[in-house]
Design an enzyme around this catalytic site. Sequence first.
Site, PDB file in Angstrom:
ATOM      1  N   HIS A 127      39.035  38.504  31.308  1.00 31.42           N
ATOM      2  CA  HIS A 127      40.501  38.482  31.359  1.00 31.42           C
ATOM      3  C   HIS A 127      40.989  37.425  32.341  1.00 31.42           C
ATOM      4  CE1 HIS A 127      40.274  42.488  29.441  1.00 31.42           C
ATOM      5  NE2 HIS A 127      41.490  42.226  29.022  1.00 31.42           N
TER       6      HIS A 127
ATOM      7  N   LYS B 134      44.880  39.658  36.389  1.00 31.02           N
ATOM      8  CA  LYS B 134      44.692  41.066  36.047  1.00 31.02           C
ATOM      9  C   LYS B 134      44.318  41.861  37.300  1.00 31.02           C
ATOM     10  CE  LYS B 134      42.449  44.135  32.733  1.00 31.02           C
ATOM     11  NZ  LYS B 134      43.689  44.896  32.494  1.00 31.02           N
TER      12      LYS B 134
END
Length: 239
Positions: free
Chosen positions: A135, A139
Site C-alpha cells: 500500500h 496508510k
Amino acid sequence: MKIALIGYGKMGHEIEAIALERGHTIELIIDHNNSDQLNEKSLANVDVAIEFTTPESAFENVMTCLRANTPVVSGTTGWLQKLDEAKAFANAGNGALFNASNYSIGVNIFFIANKILASYLNKTNNYKPSICEIHHTQKKDAPSGTAITLAKIIENELSNYNGWSLLPEIDEQKIPIEAIREGSVPGTHIVTYSSAEDEITFTHKAKSRKGFALGAVLAAEYSIGKKGFLTMDSLLGID
Ligand SMILES: NC(=O)c1ccc[n+]([C@@H]2O[C@H](COP(=O)([O-])OP(=O)(O)OC[C@H]3O[C@@H](n4cnc5c(N)ncnc54)[C@H](O)[C@@H]3O)[C@@H](O)[C@H]2O)c1
C-alpha cells in the site's frame, strides 16, 4: 439518496464523485476540522452516512450515526478491537452498520477464490500460505484490513493454522503477513501457497480507488431501510 460523507480524504473524494455520478446528493461533509458538527441534528436530513476516516475516530463516528438511527457504511480499517461493540449495538436494533475491510467487488471474489483453494489444499497439508500486501506510504494501519480478512478466511479452512502474524514475527501455526509501504499503491494483495514441489499464487491489484468507492456507494444504497450488521456477503448474495 442524501449522503453524509464522514472523512473527506482520498476515499471521501472518490466516493463523492461516484455518488454524484449515480444521481445521489452529498448533504453533509465532515472532516477532521469540523468533526464536532457530526451529531443527531446534522444527520437528521440524511439517508445514509459513509465513513472513511482514521482508526482513532471510526468507532465514535459510527456510534454517533447508529445512535441517530442513520445507516452507516464504514470502510475505515485498523479499529477491529472496537468493531464487535459497534456490531452488537447495531444488532440490538439500533440502526444499520455496513462494514467491510475492502469494498472492491473484485477483492470479495478474490476472498471466495482463496476460501475454495484453501479448502482443497487442506486435504494435503503440504502447502504453507503467506500473504504480502502493498500500500501507499500514507496508510496508517499494518497489516491491511484486507490482509487480516484474507488470513482469517484461509486459516478457517486450514486445520494446521490458527491466526496470523505480521513479519518479522514468525510462528509456524500462524499465517505470515508481510506489509510493504511504497509510493502511491492503492492496494495489492498477493497470496502464496508453497509446497516443496510447487507454488500457487493469487494476486489482486487495485488499479485505482474507484473500485472501493463504487462498492461503498452500492453498500450505502443497499443499507437503506435495513437494520443490524451488514456485509459484502449479503450485498453480493453469497451468504
Ligand atoms: N474498506 C475499503 O474498501 C477501504 C479502501 C480504501 C481505504 N480504506 C480505509 O479508509 C480509511 C481512509 O482512507 P483514505 O485513503 O481516505 O485516508 P485519508 O487519510 O486520505 O483520509 C482520511 C480523512 O479522515 C479525516 N478525519 C480524521 N479524523 C476525523 C474525524 N474525527 N472525523 C471526520 N474525519 C476525520 C482526515 O482529515 C482525512 O481527510 C483508512 O482507514 C483506509 O485504510 C478502506
